[in-house]
Design an enzyme around this catalytic site. Structure first.
Site, mmCIF file in Angstrom:
data_model
loop_
_atom_site.group_PDB
_atom_site.id
_atom_site.type_symbol
_atom_site.label_atom_id
_atom_site.label_comp_id
_atom_site.label_asym_id
_atom_site.label_seq_id
_atom_site.Cartn_x
_atom_site.Cartn_y
_atom_site.Cartn_z
ATOM 1 N N ASP A 82 -41.712 21.543 38.293
ATOM 2 C CA ASP A 82 -41.159 22.332 39.385
ATOM 3 C C ASP A 82 -40.671 23.677 38.854
ATOM 4 O O ASP A 82 -39.995 23.736 37.826
ATOM 5 C CB ASP A 82 -39.994 21.553 40.017
ATOM 6 C CG ASP A 82 -39.449 22.207 41.270
ATOM 7 O OD1 ASP A 82 -40.235 22.850 41.993
ATOM 8 O OD2 ASP A 82 -38.238 22.047 41.533
ATOM 9 N N ASP A 104 -44.172 29.490 39.227
ATOM 10 C CA ASP A 104 -43.338 30.277 40.131
ATOM 11 C C ASP A 104 -43.283 31.716 39.644
ATOM 12 O O ASP A 104 -42.485 32.071 38.785
ATOM 13 C CB ASP A 104 -41.928 29.675 40.203
ATOM 14 C CG ASP A 104 -41.035 30.417 41.197
ATOM 15 O OD1 ASP A 104 -41.523 31.394 41.813
ATOM 16 O OD2 ASP A 104 -39.870 30.026 41.358
ATOM 17 N N GLU A 134 -45.486 29.919 44.543
ATOM 18 C CA GLU A 134 -44.526 30.335 45.563
ATOM 19 C C GLU A 134 -44.777 31.791 45.932
ATOM 20 O O GLU A 134 -44.938 32.632 45.054
ATOM 21 C CB GLU A 134 -43.089 30.168 45.059
ATOM 22 C CG GLU A 134 -42.029 30.508 46.102
ATOM 23 C CD GLU A 134 -40.615 30.181 45.638
ATOM 24 O OE1 GLU A 134 -39.727 31.046 45.809
ATOM 25 O OE2 GLU A 134 -40.401 29.077 45.102
ATOM 26 N N GLY A 179 -30.112 24.734 46.394
ATOM 27 C CA GLY A 179 -28.691 24.416 46.351
ATOM 28 C C GLY A 179 -28.205 24.033 47.742
ATOM 29 O O GLY A 179 -28.983 23.884 48.689
ATOM 30 N N HIS A 206 -39.420 24.205 50.038
ATOM 31 C CA HIS A 206 -38.375 24.145 49.023
ATOM 32 C C HIS A 206 -37.014 24.234 49.710
ATOM 33 O O HIS A 206 -36.902 24.736 50.819
ATOM 34 C CB HIS A 206 -38.529 25.285 48.019
ATOM 35 C CG HIS A 206 -39.610 25.064 47.016
ATOM 36 N ND1 HIS A 206 -39.419 25.210 45.656
ATOM 37 C CD2 HIS A 206 -40.905 24.674 47.155
ATOM 38 C CE1 HIS A 206 -40.541 24.950 45.020
ATOM 39 N NE2 HIS A 206 -41.459 24.631 45.915
ATOM 40 N N SER A 209 -32.578 20.034 50.431
ATOM 41 C CA SER A 209 -31.229 19.467 50.413
ATOM 42 C C SER A 209 -30.329 20.194 51.415
ATOM 43 O O SER A 209 -30.192 21.413 51.366
ATOM 44 C CB SER A 209 -30.615 19.582 49.010
ATOM 45 O OG SER A 209 -31.280 18.745 48.095
#
Length: 289
Positions: A82, A104, A134, A179, A206, A209
């Protein structure tokens, strides 16, 4: 079963309009928890490590742990790098046995991102290893990378980027952040539909959370085929350990700490697998690659 790539997993998810849950792991307990959750729900699953995680534990160590647990499982398990931050790291991950990688290059301008991503894609595609990239900038902090959540992915740029680089999946920016969110995130979900109309490869969300179940499900319905979860797994693990130490401050056995952390992560992963809709989809990912 042996580790598999994400190729069939994501293709099946795209066809079936669900998503594969991709979970960042930091230690043996989290590896066991994620795979146990997938096994119980008969779901294909991706385990991920970031650049800082492999710096802490090495690519070879994480590969060995995930392979050992995957071989005991009956569900398809993929090990993914990742937010790979360099060509060298991505190639090292492939050599170590990772079955999917991300390059990335989103910190670069468009042409710089194309250049570094294409370089990794040339190697990965030659070895039949799927590669994620990305485009745009997902806000928040991931490892040492920080970005403002104000550079959402342009659909036409996404089409050009995929054609020029040869990537097999694409993480796009729609207002999510890495985050935990300081407030309620406002997602440009219509942008997912617009990108999906221009791009044929599976799309990746992405910053899963902290998003509501409804937002995740809506993004999946619009074309997201992989959803990343990281921060909340760390919080669940650490929270369980803290609770045990508060209740039983004399605990010194690391195994007891690991057991409560493992159970907390497992329950969270089961919840997220259900939100993604990939529970019961394990058999679809078992096709020969």
């Amino acid at each position: 079963m042996p580790l598999v790539t994400s190729k069939n997993m994501l293709a099946d998810a795209q066809r079936g309009q669900y998503a594969v849950g991709a979970f960042n792991v930091e230690n043996m307990e989290m590896v066991k928890a994620v795979i146990a959750a997938a096994e119980e729900l008969k779901a294909p699953v991706m385990l991920q490590t970031t650049a800082s995680t492999v710096k802490y534990g090495t690519l070879e160590t994480y590969f060995a742990m995930v392979r050992a647990e995957a071989e005991k499982a009956s569900v398809p398990v993929c090990l993914h790098l990742d937010h790979g931050n360099s060509f060298e790291l991505a190639v090292r991950a492939i050599k170590a046995g990772y079955t999917s990688v991300m390059m990335d290059g989103s910190q670069e301008d468009f042409e710089g991102n194309v250049a570094v991503t294409e370089r990794v894609a040339d190697v990965a595609n030659a070895l039949q290893i799927p590669i994620e990239a990305e485009l745009g900038k997902v806000g928040g902090k991931e490892d040492d990378l920080e970005a403002e959540a104000d550079t959402n992915t342009d659909p036409e740029e996404a089409r050009i980027f995929v054609e020029r680089t040869g990537v097999t999946s694409l993480a796009v920016a729609i207002g999510t952040a890495h985050g935990f969110y300081a407030g309620t995130p406002v997602l440009d979900k219509e942008r997912v539909s617009q990108i999906r109309s221009k791009v044929s490869v599976p799309l990746v969300l992405h910053g899963g959370s902290g998003l509501s179940d409804e937002d995740v499900k809506d993004c999946i319905a619009r074309g997201m085929c992989k959803v990343n979860f990281a921060t909340e797994l760390r919080a669940a693990y650490t929270g369980a350990v803290k609770k045990l130490l508060e209740e039983e401050p004399g605990t010194i056995d690391p195994k007891k700490l690991g057991q409560v952390g493992m159970e907390a992560v497992k329950q969270l992963v089961k919840d997220r697998i259900k939100v993604c809709g990939c529970n019961g989809k394990a058999n679809e990912g078992k096709r020969a690659e």
